[in-house]
Enzyme design. Structure first.
Site, PDB file in Angstrom:
ATOM      1  N   LYS A  75      58.895  17.851  54.202  1.00 21.37           N
ATOM      2  CA  LYS A  75      58.488  16.452  54.461  1.00 21.37           C
ATOM      3  C   LYS A  75      59.023  15.576  53.300  1.00 21.37           C
ATOM      4  O   LYS A  75      58.863  16.216  52.126  1.00 21.37           O
ATOM      5  CB  LYS A  75      57.270  16.456  54.720  1.00 21.37           C
ATOM      6  CG  LYS A  75      56.690  15.131  55.053  1.00 21.37           C
ATOM      7  CD  LYS A  75      55.266  15.132  55.695  1.00 21.37           C
ATOM      8  CE  LYS A  75      54.655  13.869  55.993  1.00 21.37           C
ATOM      9  NZ  LYS A  75      53.277  13.965  56.427  1.00 21.37           N
ATOM     10  N   SER A 105      52.354  11.961  60.847  1.00 24.07           N
ATOM     11  CA  SER A 105      53.392  11.471  60.291  1.00 24.07           C
ATOM     12  C   SER A 105      54.343  12.536  59.792  1.00 24.07           C
ATOM     13  O   SER A 105      55.664  12.280  59.464  1.00 24.07           O
ATOM     14  CB  SER A 105      53.068  10.873  58.751  1.00 24.07           C
ATOM     15  OG  SER A 105      52.129  11.777  57.986  1.00 24.07           O
ATOM     16  N   SER A 140      48.534  14.883  60.705  1.00 21.45           N
ATOM     17  CA  SER A 140      49.895  14.470  60.464  1.00 21.45           C
ATOM     18  C   SER A 140      50.784  15.909  60.663  1.00 21.45           C
ATOM     19  O   SER A 140      51.998  15.963  60.687  1.00 21.45           O
ATOM     20  CB  SER A 140      50.349  14.052  59.217  1.00 21.45           C
ATOM     21  OG  SER A 140      50.110  12.680  59.261  1.00 21.45           O
TER      22      SER A 140
HETATM   23  N1  GLN Z   1      47.767   9.311  61.715  1.00 17.32           N
HETATM   24  C1  GLN Z   1      46.836   9.384  60.794  1.00 17.32           C
HETATM   25  C2  GLN Z   1      46.797   8.320  59.807  1.00 17.32           C
HETATM   26  O1  GLN Z   1      47.541   7.268  60.252  1.00 17.32           O
HETATM   27  C3  GLN Z   1      46.897  10.586  60.008  1.00 17.32           C
HETATM   28  C4  GLN Z   1      47.922  10.578  59.005  1.00 17.32           C
HETATM   29  C5  GLN Z   1      48.283  11.817  57.949  1.00 17.32           C
HETATM   30  O2  GLN Z   1      47.556  12.869  58.442  1.00 17.32           O
HETATM   31  N2  GLN Z   1      48.996  11.704  56.893  1.00 17.32           N
HETATM   32  O3  GLN Z   1      46.353   8.033  59.053  1.00 17.32           O
END
Ligand code: GLN
Length: 456
Positions: free
Chosen positions: A64, A139, A163
């Site tokens: 990532k 994400s 994420s």
């Molecule tokens: N969707 C969650 C958020 O928007 C998780 C994001 C993540 O785990 N980086 O915070």
């Protein structure tokens, strides 16, 4: 999809060249932000000459783009870091390289990992591996898609509130979010330091276990890391499993419930006991998360000032330089979180919001601990729906946040949780199921999932 074992003992150069060719062939998914071809081929040749050896020698992977890596840029999918070249590599990357693995490129994400669809990337969204009109999830959307498309056998992701697990579910791959502190966060762009974890997306549980085993362990550069406890294991005996009933209400897509129930039947057929349990504080998990996490974000993103890192705006005064650099460099969602975070930490509101959220977080942790006195593992869907359409939730941040309801509890409590492919809806969209364990029961979760994994 491919397996790690397919890449071992064959030409590393061929492995890398083929992975890069596949990456080019799948450009329309926009899963990658950059390739690190030159460095990858140099390392491949060193593996082929026998100068680099190890348990992952010659195996290509993708990280990532919030992991600092050499040989290219690390953007966190943001404009502010668009041209940022890291001076060092994340500990997780260093450990994989020490075993001979080869990073071939960087995957797309929501900028700074703020989001659940990869639509918040400054460079455009990633498309779902199964249906290009749908989101990849996020994400770590790019990381899930490169594995689902078979470009590489595994990819690295970060999971702060879901994420890794949610995009794994949306694309039909295995996603592991370990116990908080299992893998060093050193050299990974910080989102919320009290829930950030480093994990893996792979096509199967064995590969996920192998990669976690390599990455985990104490790191003097991250004082929250735990002494190495992660050893891939084989399941012994029958387990007591609790199905979180608050995650199976009518609000949840019926197909998601059907797939979860089918998975539970498989667990039962394998001899495990599954019983409904209540996680009564689940209903507060999002409220806690969306106070605590923005608070930490507002602090962690303070360092991007246009001076120390990345893009600098044209300005004649210092305050204008800070303001414009941040205005141009951050996405709307980043700014929203910085503002919410600054608000809940401000002197008039700290007690009412931040402190209160931390207290309820402790109650949630206690409730998990109580459940784990009687149960070995908890099971729940990963997300209330399969992958939604691109653009469907982008104008409604609350709707987007609601999709995180089932993944944030394990994050707030620092518990290990995995997402495993469990089925498909009528349209063929993948649906994952989540297994949540006690702290340090990471390997047990993978071993349990393996016993009912298809093609295992
Ligand atoms: N969707 C969650 C958020 O928007 C998780 C994001 C993540 O785990 N980086 O915070």
């Amino acid at each position: 999809m491919s397996k790690i074992s397919d890449f071992i003992g064959v030409s590393a150069r061929k492995n890398v060249e083929e992975a890069i060719a596949k990456a080019h062939a799948h450009e329309s998914f926009h899963a990658l932000l950059s390739l690190t071809e030159t460095r990858a081929l140099e390392r491949a040749d060193a593996v082929d000459r026998g100068e680099i050896t190890g348990s992952l020698a010659g195996v290509p992977f993708i990280a990532k783009d919030n992991f600092l890596t050499l040989g290219g840029t690390t953007t966190a999918a943001s404009k502010i870091l668009e041209n940022f070249e890291a001076p060092l590599q994340a500990t997780a990357i260093e450990k994989l390289e020490a075993e001979g693995a080869i990073c071939i490129g960087k995957a797309n994400l929501d900028a700074f990992a703020h989001g659940g669809s990869t639509e918040n990337s400054a460079f455009g969204p990633t498309k779902n591996a199964v249906d290009q009109e749908r989101v990849a999830g996020g994400s770590s959307g790019g990381s899930a898609v490169v594995v689902a498309l078979g470009i590489v056998p595994f990819a690295l992701g970060t999971d702060t509130g879901g994420s890794i697990r949610q995009p794994a579910s949306f694309n039909g791959v295995v996603g592991m979010k370990p116990t908080y502190g299992t893998v060093s966060r050193y050299g990974v762009v910080a989102m919320a330091s009290s829930t950030d974890t480093i994990g893996v997306l792979a096509s199967n549980t064995d590969d996920a276990a192998l990669v976690m085993g390599v990455m985990s362990g104490k790191d003097t550069k991250d004082m929250t890391t735990l002494p190495d406890f992660f050893t891939p294991t084989i399941l012994e005996g029958k387990k007591k499993i609790g199905l979180i009933k608050e995650a199976m209400t009518d609000d949840v897509d019926p197909e998601v419930r059907r797939v979860t129930n089918e998975y539970i039947e498989k667990l039962r057929s394998a001899g495990h006991e599954v019983e409904e349990v209540s996680l009564s504080l689940l209903k507060y998990a999002l409220a806690i998360y969306y106070i605590v996490v923005p608070a930490e974000i507002s602090s962690n993103l303070g360092r991007y000032d246009g001076i120390r890192y990345g893009r600098r705006a044209d300005a004649s005064r210092l305050s204008e330089l800070y303001g414009s650099s941040r205005d141009e460099g951050f996405m709307t969602e980043n700014k929203r979180r910085i503002m919410i975070g600054s608000y809940v930490l401000s002197s008039g509101f700290f007690d009412a919001y931040y402190l209160q959220a931390q207290k309820v977080r402790t109650l949630l942790i206690n409730e998990f601990n109580e459940l784990f006195q009687s149960f070995d593992v908890l099971v729940a869907p990963v997300a209330p729906t399969p992958a939604f359409k691109l653009g469907e939730n982008t104008n409604d941040p609350i709707k987007m946040y609601l999709a995180d309801v089932m993944t944030v509890p394990a994050s707030l409590a620092g518990l290990p949780a995995i997402s495993v492919p469990a089925g498909k809806n009528e349209q063929g969209l993948p649906i994952g199921v989540q297994l949540i364990g006690k702290r340090r029961d990471d390997a047990l979760l993978l071993a349990l999932a393996k016993t009912i994994e298809e093609n295992a």
